[in-house]
Design a protein around this motif. Structure first.
Motif, PDB file in Angstrom:
ATOM      1  N   ALA A 129       0.825  -1.205   0.000  1.00 20.58           N
ATOM      2  CA  ALA A 129       0.000   0.000   0.000  1.00 20.58           C
ATOM      3  C   ALA A 129       0.861   1.257   0.000  1.00 20.58           C
ATOM      4  O   ALA A 129       0.572   2.234  -0.714  1.00 20.58           O
ATOM      5  N   THR A 130       1.946   1.244   0.779  1.00 21.52           N
ATOM      6  CA  THR A 130       2.830   2.407   0.843  1.00 21.52           C
ATOM      7  C   THR A 130       3.511   2.639  -0.499  1.00 21.52           C
ATOM      8  O   THR A 130       3.594   3.778  -0.980  1.00 21.52           O
ATOM      9  N   GLU A 131       3.999   1.570  -1.126  1.00 15.98           N
ATOM     10  CA  GLU A 131       4.702   1.734  -2.396  1.00 15.98           C
ATOM     11  C   GLU A 131       3.742   2.162  -3.509  1.00 15.98           C
ATOM     12  O   GLU A 131       4.104   2.943  -4.385  1.00 15.98           O
ATOM     13  N   MET A 132       2.521   1.664  -3.491  1.00 11.38           N
ATOM     14  CA  MET A 132       1.553   2.108  -4.495  1.00 11.38           C
ATOM     15  C   MET A 132       1.196   3.576  -4.299  1.00 11.38           C
ATOM     16  O   MET A 132       0.999   4.312  -5.266  1.00 11.38           O
ATOM     17  N   ALA A 133       1.122   4.015  -3.068  1.00 12.37           N
ATOM     18  CA  ALA A 133       0.855   5.432  -2.803  1.00 12.37           C
ATOM     19  C   ALA A 133       2.011   6.299  -3.310  1.00 12.37           C
ATOM     20  O   ALA A 133       1.793   7.389  -3.856  1.00 12.37           O
ATOM     21  N   ARG A 134       3.246   5.820  -3.153  1.00 12.93           N
ATOM     22  CA  ARG A 134       4.402   6.574  -3.651  1.00 12.93           C
ATOM     23  C   ARG A 134       4.420   6.588  -5.175  1.00 12.93           C
ATOM     24  O   ARG A 134       4.816   7.580  -5.794  1.00 12.93           O
ATOM     25  N   ILE A 135       4.012   5.491  -5.788  1.00 17.72           N
ATOM     26  CA  ILE A 135       3.895   5.457  -7.251  1.00 17.72           C
ATOM     27  C   ILE A 135       2.855   6.473  -7.721  1.00 17.72           C
ATOM     28  O   ILE A 135       3.077   7.208  -8.682  1.00 17.72           O
ATOM     29  N   GLU A 140       1.701  11.680 -10.375  1.00 13.59           N
ATOM     30  CA  GLU A 140       1.152  13.042 -10.360  1.00 13.59           C
ATOM     31  C   GLU A 140       2.242  14.071 -10.649  1.00 13.59           C
ATOM     32  O   GLU A 140       1.999  15.077 -11.323  1.00 13.59           O
ATOM     33  N   GLU A 141       3.449  13.818 -10.152  1.00 12.32           N
ATOM     34  CA  GLU A 141       4.555  14.736 -10.439  1.00 12.32           C
ATOM     35  C   GLU A 141       4.898  14.731 -11.931  1.00 12.32           C
ATOM     36  O   GLU A 141       5.142  15.788 -12.527  1.00 12.32           O
ATOM     37  N   LEU A 142       4.918  13.549 -12.550  1.00 12.93           N
ATOM     38  CA  LEU A 142       5.177  13.470 -13.983  1.00 12.93           C
ATOM     39  C   LEU A 142       4.106  14.212 -14.772  1.00 12.93           C
ATOM     40  O   LEU A 142       4.409  14.942 -15.728  1.00 12.93           O
ATOM     41  N   LEU A 143       2.845  14.034 -14.395  1.00 11.92           N
ATOM     42  CA  LEU A 143       1.758  14.729 -15.083  1.00 11.92           C
ATOM     43  C   LEU A 143       1.899  16.237 -14.935  1.00 11.92           C
ATOM     44  O   LEU A 143       1.661  16.992 -15.891  1.00 11.92           O
ATOM     45  N   ALA A 144       2.281  16.693 -13.749  1.00 12.59           N
ATOM     46  CA  ALA A 144       2.427  18.127 -13.517  1.00 12.59           C
ATOM     47  C   ALA A 144       3.520  18.720 -14.401  1.00 12.59           C
ATOM     48  O   ALA A 144       3.410  19.871 -14.853  1.00 12.59           O
ATOM     49  N   ASP A 147       1.870  19.522 -17.521  1.00  8.28           N
ATOM     50  CA  ASP A 147       0.611  20.245 -17.364  1.00  8.28           C
ATOM     51  C   ASP A 147      -0.554  19.375 -17.847  1.00  8.28           C
ATOM     52  O   ASP A 147      -1.449  19.835 -18.566  1.00  8.28           O
ATOM     53  N   ALA A 148      -0.522  18.098 -17.452  1.00  2.25           N
ATOM     54  CA  ALA A 148      -1.538  17.135 -17.866  1.00  2.25           C
ATOM     55  C   ALA A 148      -2.301  16.640 -16.646  1.00  2.25           C
ATOM     56  O   ALA A 148      -1.900  16.860 -15.493  1.00  2.25           O
ATOM     57  N   LYS A 149      -3.411  15.964 -16.905  1.00  2.00           N
ATOM     58  CA  LYS A 149      -4.266  15.432 -15.848  1.00  2.00           C
ATOM     59  C   LYS A 149      -4.365  13.917 -15.967  1.00  2.00           C
ATOM     60  O   LYS A 149      -4.089  13.343 -17.017  1.00  2.00           O
ATOM     61  N   ARG A 150      -4.800  13.276 -14.904  1.00  2.00           N
ATOM     62  CA  ARG A 150      -4.917  11.824 -14.926  1.00  2.00           C
ATOM     63  C   ARG A 150      -5.932  11.362 -15.965  1.00  2.00           C
ATOM     64  O   ARG A 150      -5.784  10.280 -16.544  1.00  2.00           O
TER      65      ARG A 150
END
Length: 383
Positions: A129-135, A140-144, A147-150
């Motif tokens: 669960a912790t590693e999936m949350a970090r993924i 989200e950082e890559l998307l930012a 300037d893209a959204k999920r």
């Protein structure tokens, strides 16, 4: 109920006809041809696709209306009406590739068939669960950055180190025990709210090498992934060959229990260097091109060369590829040391030797497993 990624693809990516899919067979053939030959003229598509001009114009028009391809004026001077040049619209969709290795998790954000951003985060701890949350946070950082959204993501490819068991469950090395024997696609799919396809990390690295690396001009080649373990992938006709159980390319199966510690696996090199007094080293440190100068490395290469040669000759005997690529977490200098020690079992018959594959070092070195994983949603739906 079996997890079907296509059932979770957002409606904006689907055709407006039933059954629900992103592209028809003819559309996929056309899109893949354009992807491989960006700027190809529409008039040049008729013959390779075996379509009438009327059908071709209709399909091209539909894909253009959906925003999947773009037109550019042709610079070719020829009789008759001008035929536009066609290219994929990079911004039509994004895909996300994730590779889970011992010690590191790679991520790749890809446009419509074009890698855009890579990232690597540490793989630590024993909580899935912790590693999936970090993924999720890294995605989200890559998307930012773009300037893209999920919602712009068509799908996610997840690549995991380990043997495939059932559906999207893998039996992973001990440091990844918390990733083992769990149907991972629905778990990550719920975490991200996106469709997820799953494969072995060595096979996705082979796919990345097939599309963007030294294998792009070779239809059939074998990829050896020197990671924490020792595996690889087979590419046949330009696409990964997975086998009946999804484990084609598990070269470690060649070795019995007594031989296991003499494989060219980086975890074993790390143990060897620790015993030489370099207790501070990690797997990430083994990517250093100066590694071949370190005390004990040449000794280790000599030790694992017989296992390397057994794998090379087994690949030749069973698969007969034109090329064998040494990749994974190896620095090029170490890969060349193994190439220099390669011995083919090639006894002459009637004074003639048989053809043997060329050996090459992988060209895709930054997050190859993640790059290949990002391709999987595209190959499963549109290419």
């Amino acid at each position: 109920m079996k997890y079907v990624p296509l059932n979770h693809v957002a409606a904006q990516f689907l055709r407006d006809t039933q059954p629900a899919r992103v592209a028809s067979r003819n559309e996929r053939d056309l899109l893949r041809l354009i992807w491989k030959s960006p700027g190809i003229e529409r008039s040049d598509l008729t013959e390779p696709l075996d379509l009438t001009q009327q059908s071709l114009h209709r399909i091209v028009g539909r894909l253009h209306d959906r925003g999947m391809i773009v037109f550019s004026p042709s610079e070719t001077r020829r009789p008759g009406p001008p035929s536009p040049e066609l290219s994929l619209c990079r911004d039509w969709c994004l895909t996300l590739g994730i590779s889970v290795n011992v010690g590191s998790i790679g991520l790749c954000l890809m446009g419509f068939g074009e890698p855009l951003e890579n990232m690597e985060i540490p793989q630590t701890g024993s909580s899935l669960a912790t590693e999936m949350a970090r993924i999720e946070a890294a995605a989200e950082e890559l998307l930012a950055r773009r300037d893209a959204k999920r919602r712009d993501i068509l799908g996610v490819g997840l690549a995991v180190a380990g043997h495939r068991m059932l559906d999207t469950a893998f039996n992973c090395p001990l440091p990844l025990a918390h990733w083992s024997l769990i149907d991972l696609a629905p778990v990550l799919g719920e975490q991200l709210g996106l469709p997820v396809w799953v494969d072995n990390v060595a096979r996705t690295a082979a796919l990345a090498e097939a599309i963007f690396g030294v294998g792009r001009d070779v239809a059939d080649f074998a990829y050896i992934a020197h990671l924490h373990g020792y595996g690889g992938g087979l590419v046949s006709g330009g696409m990964p060959f997975r086998g009946s159980f999804g484990n084609a390319g598990e070269y470690s199966v060649l070795f019995n229990r007594q031989e296991y510690d003499d494989r060219p696996a980086l975890s074993l090199l790390l143990q060897h260097l620790h015993a030489k007094g370099r207790a501070d080293l990690t797997l990430a440190d083994l990517k250093d091109e100066a590694l071949v100068q370190w005390d004990g490395v040449a000794e280790w290469v000599d030790r694992v060369a017989p296992a390397h040669n057994r794998a090379i000759n087994a690949i030749c005997a069973v698969f007969d590829p034109a090329l064998i690529v040494l990749g994974g977490g190896f620095p090029h200098s170490l890969a060349r040391m193994l190439i220099d020690r390669t011995e083919f079992n090639n006894l002459p018959r009637h004074g003639v030797l048989r053809d043997v594959p060329s050996l090459a070092v992988a060209e895709v070195v930054d997050a190859p497993g993640a790059i290949g994983a990002a391709l999987i949603p595209l190959f499963e739906t549109v290419l």
